[in-house]
Design a protein around this motif. Structure first.
Motif, short mmCIF file in Angstrom:
data_model
loop_
_atom_site.label_atom_id
_atom_site.label_comp_id
_atom_site.label_asym_id
_atom_site.label_seq_id
_atom_site.Cartn_x
_atom_site.Cartn_y
_atom_site.Cartn_z
N CYS A 90 0.84 -1.20 0.00
CA CYS A 90 0.00 0.00 0.00
C CYS A 90 0.88 1.25 0.00
N ILE A 91 0.23 2.39 -0.22
CA ILE A 91 0.97 3.65 -0.35
C ILE A 91 0.42 4.66 0.64
N GLY A 92 1.28 5.24 1.45
CA GLY A 92 0.86 6.25 2.41
C GLY A 92 1.41 7.61 2.04
N ILE A 93 0.59 8.40 1.38
CA ILE A 93 0.98 9.78 1.03
C ILE A 93 0.07 10.74 1.79
N THR A 94 -1.24 10.53 1.63
CA THR A 94 -2.25 11.47 2.12
C THR A 94 -2.31 11.51 3.65
N GLU A 95 -2.51 12.71 4.16
CA GLU A 95 -2.77 12.91 5.59
C GLU A 95 -4.02 13.78 5.71
N ALA B 154 -3.12 17.09 4.55
CA ALA B 154 -2.23 17.14 3.38
C ALA B 154 -2.69 16.11 2.36
N GLY B 155 -3.65 16.55 1.52
CA GLY B 155 -4.14 15.68 0.44
C GLY B 155 -3.54 16.16 -0.87
N SER B 156 -4.24 17.07 -1.55
CA SER B 156 -3.68 17.63 -2.79
C SER B 156 -2.34 18.31 -2.50
N ALA B 157 -2.28 18.98 -1.37
CA ALA B 157 -1.03 19.65 -0.99
C ALA B 157 -0.16 18.68 -0.19
N LYS C 97 -1.12 8.37 8.36
CA LYS C 97 -1.51 8.40 6.95
C LYS C 97 -2.97 8.00 6.81
N ASN C 98 -3.67 8.78 6.01
CA ASN C 98 -5.10 8.61 5.84
C ASN C 98 -5.37 8.09 4.43
N TYR C 99 -6.45 7.37 4.26
CA TYR C 99 -6.87 6.95 2.93
C TYR C 99 -5.84 6.05 2.23
N VAL C 100 -5.32 5.10 2.98
CA VAL C 100 -4.33 4.18 2.41
C VAL C 100 -5.07 2.95 1.88
N THR C 101 -5.17 2.85 0.56
CA THR C 101 -5.92 1.74 -0.03
C THR C 101 -5.29 0.40 0.38
N GLY C 102 -6.11 -0.46 0.96
CA GLY C 102 -5.64 -1.79 1.36
C GLY C 102 -4.68 -1.77 2.54
N GLY D 116 -18.27 3.64 -3.04
CA GLY D 116 -17.94 2.55 -3.96
C GLY D 116 -16.60 1.95 -3.58
N LEU D 117 -16.08 1.08 -4.44
CA LEU D 117 -14.82 0.39 -4.15
C LEU D 117 -14.86 -0.18 -2.74
N ARG D 118 -16.00 -0.78 -2.43
CA ARG D 118 -16.26 -1.15 -1.04
C ARG D 118 -15.54 -2.44 -0.64
N THR E 289 -11.08 -1.29 0.68
CA THR E 289 -11.26 0.02 1.28
C THR E 289 -9.95 0.67 1.69
N GLU E 290 -10.06 1.87 2.21
CA GLU E 290 -8.89 2.64 2.62
C GLU E 290 -8.77 2.63 4.14
N ALA E 291 -7.54 2.58 4.60
CA ALA E 291 -7.30 2.53 6.04
C ALA E 291 -6.57 3.79 6.50
N ARG F 195 -16.27 6.42 -9.55
CA ARG F 195 -16.32 7.78 -8.97
C ARG F 195 -15.14 8.00 -8.03
N GLY F 196 -14.78 6.96 -7.29
CA GLY F 196 -13.62 7.06 -6.38
C GLY F 196 -12.32 7.19 -7.16
N LEU F 197 -12.25 6.51 -8.31
CA LEU F 197 -11.01 6.58 -9.10
C LEU F 197 -10.80 7.97 -9.68
N CYS F 198 -11.89 8.74 -9.78
CA CYS F 198 -11.76 10.11 -10.30
C CYS F 198 -11.17 11.04 -9.25
N ILE F 199 -11.06 10.58 -8.00
CA ILE F 199 -10.49 11.42 -6.93
C ILE F 199 -9.07 10.96 -6.61
N GLY F 200 -8.88 9.64 -6.51
CA GLY F 200 -7.54 9.11 -6.18
C GLY F 200 -6.58 9.34 -7.33
N ALA F 201 -5.30 9.06 -7.07
CA ALA F 201 -4.22 9.37 -8.03
C ALA F 201 -4.51 8.84 -9.42
C1 FAD Z 1 -10.61 5.74 -3.75
C2 FAD Z 1 -9.44 6.49 -3.21
C3 FAD Z 1 -8.25 5.84 -2.98
C4 FAD Z 1 -7.17 6.53 -2.44
N1 FAD Z 1 -6.03 5.84 -2.17
C5 FAD Z 1 -5.00 6.47 -1.59
C6 FAD Z 1 -3.82 5.75 -1.22
O1 FAD Z 1 -3.72 4.53 -1.43
N2 FAD Z 1 -2.82 6.43 -0.61
C7 FAD Z 1 -2.90 7.76 -0.35
O2 FAD Z 1 -1.95 8.31 0.19
N3 FAD Z 1 -4.01 8.48 -0.68
C8 FAD Z 1 -5.05 7.86 -1.28
N4 FAD Z 1 -6.20 8.56 -1.59
C9 FAD Z 1 -6.30 9.95 -1.22
C10 FAD Z 1 -6.22 10.89 -2.40
O3 FAD Z 1 -4.94 10.90 -2.94
C11 FAD Z 1 -6.68 12.26 -1.89
O4 FAD Z 1 -8.06 12.15 -1.59
C12 FAD Z 1 -6.42 13.34 -2.90
O5 FAD Z 1 -5.05 13.59 -2.99
C13 FAD Z 1 -7.15 14.63 -2.55
O6 FAD Z 1 -6.84 15.03 -1.25
P1 FAD Z 1 -8.03 15.42 -0.23
O7 FAD Z 1 -9.00 14.30 -0.23
O8 FAD Z 1 -7.41 15.81 1.05
O9 FAD Z 1 -8.73 16.65 -0.91
P2 FAD Z 1 -8.28 18.18 -0.78
O10 FAD Z 1 -6.83 18.30 -0.99
O11 FAD Z 1 -8.86 18.71 0.49
O12 FAD Z 1 -9.04 18.81 -2.01
C14 FAD Z 1 -10.45 19.11 -1.99
C15 FAD Z 1 -10.85 19.62 -3.36
O13 FAD Z 1 -10.13 20.81 -3.68
C16 FAD Z 1 -9.44 20.65 -4.91
N5 FAD Z 1 -8.16 21.35 -4.84
C17 FAD Z 1 -7.18 21.18 -3.94
N6 FAD Z 1 -6.16 22.02 -4.19
C18 FAD Z 1 -6.50 22.73 -5.27
C19 FAD Z 1 -5.87 23.76 -6.02
N7 FAD Z 1 -4.68 24.22 -5.70
N8 FAD Z 1 -6.54 24.28 -7.08
C20 FAD Z 1 -7.78 23.82 -7.40
N9 FAD Z 1 -8.41 22.84 -6.75
C21 FAD Z 1 -7.78 22.31 -5.70
C22 FAD Z 1 -9.26 19.16 -5.07
O14 FAD Z 1 -9.10 18.79 -6.43
C23 FAD Z 1 -10.56 18.64 -4.48
O15 FAD Z 1 -11.57 18.71 -5.45
C24 FAD Z 1 -7.29 7.90 -2.14
C25 FAD Z 1 -8.49 8.56 -2.39
C26 FAD Z 1 -9.55 7.87 -2.91
C27 FAD Z 1 -10.85 8.59 -3.15
#
Ligand code: FAD
Length: 374
Positions: A128-133, A136-139, A160-165, A209-211, A214-216, A368-374
């Motif tokens: 599994c991959i731990g990036i998100t907190e 600290a998601g997009s950032a 680490k949040n949202y760690v698939t598997g 979805g992707l039930r 799931t993410e841990a 729908r979940g794949l449109c949010i994850g990486a």
């Molecule tokens: C099914 C699924 C599997 C995942 N698996 C993993 C995993 O295995 N490991 C892991 O580490 N993470 C995982 N993630 C987490 C995923 O990488 C984060 O959800 C994603 O990076 C977005 O972070 P956030 O949820 O904190 O959203 P936020 O960063 O809070 O963003 C909220 C919204 O704001 C938008 N946004 C943010 N910054 C900007 C900007 N500068 N300009 C315009 N829009 C912006 C985003 O696009 C989003 O729509 C998974 C997520 C999902 C849904």
């Protein structure tokens, strides 16, 4: 006389055979249980076993480590076929093909490769991959995960949040800041054995979805990290390692696109079959031209996305990484196409499309979940 050029990106014999194998396994072993994993949110152990027995986990791992040494083209073929039946199960293969094992193979030391790649190739353990907190998601550069020096080694503290598997995996690739770094500077990655003291599973997410997969939430509390566990050290004066890690996510992004295309393909085929059977007002739905146009639109979107993905994965070559712009286009197109196709498939089935007794609404929730994850 018209001379036809060869079809671009045509599959060779080995690739076509691989597709057939993946399709057979998916139809026989994955499809019958897909609804069960979705309803119960149980981890798809039977899918794992089926993929392991079919030797599908090893396709992208180097031959030296028990795999077949294939690249992104073959990974995309298999992921498309598996997701056509069940996206939750396809994700297991995605994590092996395009997740930490690929990063270890491309960026890791011989010691890391010898320790973990045979585990990946044989299907002995999930990664599994731990990036998100939480903050600290997009950032991702805002992450708090950090290492502190401990003699010749390190201690890792991270949440680490949202760690698939993450609740089922043997090891996690944890992105974290090395001592002295700030912001993107100093961010690197380490591979953590999830049985190590100090690692705990803080919870799992309940999702739309992707039930099945799931993410841990994973907590790392003063976990010992040896020099041999470092995948890529972060240099406190540079963001180069962070950029390398981000660029390497292109493998995952292409895998994500492949799964979207596969799930949408499954939904499209289901809708066509349904239209050929369902009679409304004395005519089969398939005879109605307005609905035929819908099928044409769905097919165009799907095939366009597939071509963009093929371009990206072919540009990677057998052992490279897909390029950023082509990867981003492929993922964006595949995400949009999957949303459109799965939504239209629901519409074509009418009220039944909205029922959990038919598979198209599950495909919609999964992609729908794949449109949010990486
Ligand atoms: C099914 C699924 C599997 C995942 N698996 C993993 C995993 O295995 N490991 C892991 O580490 N993470 C995982 N993630 C987490 C995923 O990488 C984060 O959800 C994603 O990076 C977005 O972070 P956030 O949820 O904190 O959203 P936020 O960063 O809070 O963003 C909220 C919204 O704001 C938008 N946004 C943010 N910054 C900007 C900007 N500068 N300009 C315009 N829009 C912006 C985003 O696009 C989003 O729509 C998974 C997520 C999902 C849904």
């Amino acid at each position: 006389m018209t001379v036809m050029a060869p079809e671009p990106f045509a599959e060779n014999e080995d690739q076509a055979a691989l597709r057939q194998l993946a399709r057979d396994v998916a139809d026989r072993e994955l499809a019958p249980n897909a609804g069960h994993w979705d309803e119960t949110e149980e981890f798809p152990d039977a899918s794992w076993e089926a993929l392991r027995k079919a030797d599908l986990f090893g396709i992208t791992v180097g031959e030296k480590y028990g795999g077949m040494g294939m690249g992104d083209v073959e990974a995309a073929i298999v992921l498309e076929e598996l997701a056509r039946a069940d996206v939750s199960s396809a994700i297991l293969a995605q994590l092996i093909f395009n997740g930490p094992p690929r990063a270890i193979e491309h960026l890791g030391s011989d010691a890391l490769k010898e320790r973990w790649l045979p585990v990946a190739a044989s299907g002995e353990g999930l990664f599994c991959i731990g990036i998100t907190e939480a903050d600290a998601g997009s950032a991702a550069n805002r992450m708090r995960a950090h290492l502190v020096a401990d003699g010749d080694e390190y201690r890792l503290n991270a949440y680490k949040n949202y760690v698939t598997g993450g609740h089922k995996a043997a090891a996690c690739l944890v992105w974290c800041r090395f001592p002295g770094g700030e912001g993107a500077n100093g961010i690197g990655a380490v591979v953590v054995d999830l049985t190590a003291p100090g690692v705990s599973i803080a919870g799992v997410h309940k999702k739309m979805g992707l039930r099945g997969c799931t993410e841990a939430e994973l907590a790392f509390d003063d976990v010992a990290v040896g020099a041999e566990d470092v995948l890529l050290p972060g240099d406190p004066s540079s963001s180069d390692a962070f950029k390398t890690l981000l660029a390497h996510l292109n493998h995952e992004r292409c895998g994500n696109a492949a799964m979207c295309i596969g799930a949408a393909q499954g939904a499209l085929e289901y809708a066509i079959r349904y239209m050929n059977e369902r009679e409304v007002g004395g005519r089969r739905l398939a005879e109605l031209q307005g609905l035929q146009w819908k099928i044409a639109d769905m097919s165009v979107q799907l095939e366009s996305a597939r071509l963009l993905l093929l371009r990206a994965v072919h540009m990677a070559g057998p052992h490279g990484t897909p390029p950023p712009m082509e990867t981003a286009m492929a993922k964006a197109a595949a995400n949009l196409a999957a949303k459109f196709v799965c939504d239209e498939a629901i519409q074509l089935l009418g009220g039944y499309g909205y029922s959990r007794e038919y598979p198209v609404e599950r495909a919609y929730r999964d992609i729908r979940g794949l449109c949010i994850g990486a």
